[in-house]
Design an enzyme around this catalytic site. Structure first.
Site, PDB file in Angstrom:
ATOM      1  N   ASP A  57     -18.531  -3.059 -19.133  1.00  0.00           N
ATOM      2  CA  ASP A  57     -17.172  -3.531 -19.400  1.00  0.00           C
ATOM      3  C   ASP A  57     -16.435  -2.375 -20.039  1.00  0.00           C
ATOM      4  OD1 ASP A  57     -14.832  -4.614 -20.392  1.00  0.00           O
ATOM      5  OD2 ASP A  57     -15.775  -6.414 -21.212  1.00  0.00           O
ATOM      6  N   ASN A  80     -12.753   3.895 -11.693  1.00  0.00           N
ATOM      7  CA  ASN A  80     -11.999   3.100 -10.732  1.00  0.00           C
ATOM      8  C   ASN A  80     -11.517   1.763 -11.293  1.00  0.00           C
ATOM      9  OD1 ASN A  80     -11.333   1.889  -7.929  1.00  0.00           O
ATOM     10  ND2 ASN A  80     -12.999   0.580  -8.667  1.00  0.00           N
ATOM     11  N   TYR A 142       2.262  -1.519 -16.020  1.00  0.00           N
ATOM     12  CA  TYR A 142       1.209  -0.954 -15.168  1.00  0.00           C
ATOM     13  C   TYR A 142       1.437   0.532 -14.946  1.00  0.00           C
ATOM     14  CZ  TYR A 142      -1.808  -0.084 -11.146  1.00  0.00           C
ATOM     15  OH  TYR A 142      -2.755   0.455 -10.298  1.00  0.00           O
ATOM     16  N   LYS A 146      -0.795   4.028 -15.977  1.00  0.00           N
ATOM     17  CA  LYS A 146      -1.218   5.049 -15.026  1.00  0.00           C
ATOM     18  C   LYS A 146      -0.608   6.409 -15.350  1.00  0.00           C
ATOM     19  CE  LYS A 146      -3.951   2.562 -12.486  1.00  0.00           C
ATOM     20  NZ  LYS A 146      -5.394   2.851 -12.411  1.00  0.00           N
ATOM     21  N   VAL A 175      -2.958  -0.229  -2.069  1.00  0.00           N
ATOM     22  CA  VAL A 175      -4.202  -0.134  -1.316  1.00  0.00           C
ATOM     23  C   VAL A 175      -4.563  -1.531  -0.836  1.00  0.00           C
ATOM     24  CG1 VAL A 175      -6.625   0.563  -1.403  1.00  0.00           C
ATOM     25  CG2 VAL A 175      -4.911   1.816  -2.735  1.00  0.00           C
TER      26      VAL A 175
END
Length: 234
Positions: A57, A80, A142, A146, A175
């Site tokens: 985790d 990832n 978000y 990033k 994606v």
């Protein structure tokens, strides 16, 4: 550059989607073992004996420590794991924003801190961080996570290069995975993302700019901010 032949890799968020695709392609390119890390390791496909499920985790420091102890042979790390909450930074749910940063930014940073000494002790290797085209185009929390990870990748790339550790940042638009199921329009196939990311690793590149969306955003980063955000020119 990093030759993947004979490498031992660890992929976070590896039980499905992009993570599972990374595991499969790393093995196809000659990696001898892939730790498939997930919060629920029982959800990992283990039909290939070279795949080793590993509980991890990325928001839990103790879980990260245990994973590093269990995987002392890693030479390729793929950060990832991520979530998409995307709240307004002005008025959104602050708890959800914290959760998103804990997963998308602090997760890769803490996993890197745990595994960088292992990669160095094993003679060097590579770290792959999943950024986004939204690292460069802001739409909320978000993209902020990033953008922060992009900056962290740049810092760790410079710091780890003398120790023989390559850091590759992957920028891509939507994606075709469960995470982007809500989105309309073209979605880049996971196989393409993984192939171009690992091509960058093997070529010694610092970034993989995958798909038209990421390439278009990258192309205008040196221009006035109103090119990216034309609504500011009104």
């Amino acid at each position: 550059m990093t030759d993947l032949t004979g490498r031992t890799a660890l992929v976070t968020g590896a039980n499905r989607g992009l993570g599972a695709a990374f595991v499969a392609e790393l093995l196809a390119r000659g990696a001898s073992k892939a730790y498939a890390a997930a919060r629920r390791p029982e959800s990992v496909d283990v039909t290939d004996p070279r795949v080793v499920p590993l509980e991890l985790d990325v928001t839990d420091a103790e879980s990260i420590r245990r994973a590093a102890e269990a995987a002392p042979d890693v030479t390729v790390l793929v950060n990832n794991a991520g979530i998409g909450v995307n709240q307004s930074l002005v008025s959104g749910d602050l708890d959800e924003i914290h959760r998103e940063f804990d997963t998308n930014f602090w997760g890769p940073v803490l996993v890197t801190r745990a595994f960088a000494p292992i990669l160095t002790a094993n003679g060097g290797g590579a770290i792959v961080n999943m950024h986004s085209a939204l690292s460069w185009y802001a739409i909320g929390s978000y993209s902020a996570t990033k953008a922060a990870l992009w900056s962290a990748s740049n810092s760790t790339r410079v710091e780890l290069a003398p120790q023989g550790v390559q850091v590759v940042g992957v920028h891509v638009g939507y994606v075709d995975t469960d995470m982007a199921a809500h989105a309309d329009g073209y979605k880049v196939p996971p196989a393409q993302v993984v192939a171009e990311a690992l091509d960058a690793v093997e070529a010694g590149d610092a970034e993989a700019i995958v798909g038209e969306t990421a390439q278009q955003v990258k192309a205008v980063l040196d221009q006035d901010v109103r090119v990216l955000y034309p609504q500011l020119a009104r």
